[in-house]
Design a protein around this motif. Sequence first.
Motif: not given
Length: 434
Positions: A413-426, A428-434
């Motif tokens: 759908d055009g979204s991007v899943t956030i790698p688990s290692a980066l979720v704390p730096y985001m 808690g966001i685990d997906r963007i777009g879509g």
Amino acid sequence: MFDIKWIGANKDAFDAALKKRGMEPQAARLVAIDDERRSVVSELNAIQEKRNASSKLIGQAKAQKDEARAAELMAEVAGLKDKLTELDAQEKVLTEKLRAALAELPNIPHSDVPQGADEGDNVVYFRPNESDATRPAKPSLRFAPKEHYELGEAMGGMDFDTAAKLSGSRFVVLKGQIARLERAIGQFMIDLHTNEHGYLEVQPPLLVRDEPMYGTGQLPKFDGDFFFAGHGDGRLALIPTAEVPLTNLVRESILSEEELPLRFTALTPCFRSEAGSAGRDTRGMLRQHQFNKVEMVSITTPETSIDEHERMLACAEEVLKRLDIHYRVMTLCTGDMGFGAQKTYDIEAWLPGQNTYREISSVSVCGDFQARRMDARYRDANGKPQFVHTLNGSGVAVGRALIAVMENYQNEDGSVTIPSALVPYMGGIDRIGG
């Protein structure tokens, strides 16, 4: 930079090493310049001794009231002074001629570097008992993957058109969650290297004088490849990589052996003119004039630099392992290595959107090549000053890591899943777009 005495004692080996780089023999030319310089220095010393001796005789003649002899000697000393001035000028010209000739020569490769003309001759590198199966697997995408710029533009977070209005081609404006993701990647990497890999974080100047650029080998050969800013005391270069200020932290110094190894890391913007890359990677973020990169630099003894090279490679690889991005390691051939490197590993990340591997990190050992240019030394166990060895590597390029994350973690759908290692730096966001 090379030791002309070593070249003189190893002419055939030196020319054979340069031949692997695709260069013509240089030893005879360099030694001839040095021989001429030595001859001038020898003559200069002899005349200086004669002048000193004659000066003493003048005093003796005056003490004996032999004015004729004193006048004769004074005329002789005046003539010798003119000759000394002439020879001193010749020596300076020849010294600079030799220095300039040596400064244009690339480092000679290690004996185990594969010989080749270009990137097509690079060799896949595996440690013992290592294979593709020991590295993160390629993603199994059940749809036609898009390239990073298609995903980024569709999200409204990657704007090349506005960047072109602001600055021209090869720039990008990142917005919103993509801007945050880029920042998260850099923060994750700098934390990894400082908290787990033993590197000292540094915030260096982004503008440097010519001398540091010369020290790491960017100047004088590649003067046209960089951006420069005017300054009252002379020009300053925008750093093409944090390798320049980090490596030069030890310039013109003598360290103790106990201090080594020194390991530095920095997350900085980098600036490159991309001279000679017209028509290459014109779409997207792969080849930009301005980009962020985490750099690693190590300063070691000669005996430990090869092991440090393997360690540094492992530190850079760990970034991709934590992000679960498939990659391969290439040993660069003699024709593809950088100017100052003795041996280089490239880490190439798999990009599904391009259906190919692309370089995301380059890790090099330089021996004492840069140390000689910087006059960076340490005292060995016997108290004798020796040149350090220097190493540098991307740990890794932030923009290219962003590309790799977006392409490997994209969804249909055009979204991007956030790698688990980066979720704390985001946050808690685990997906963007879509």
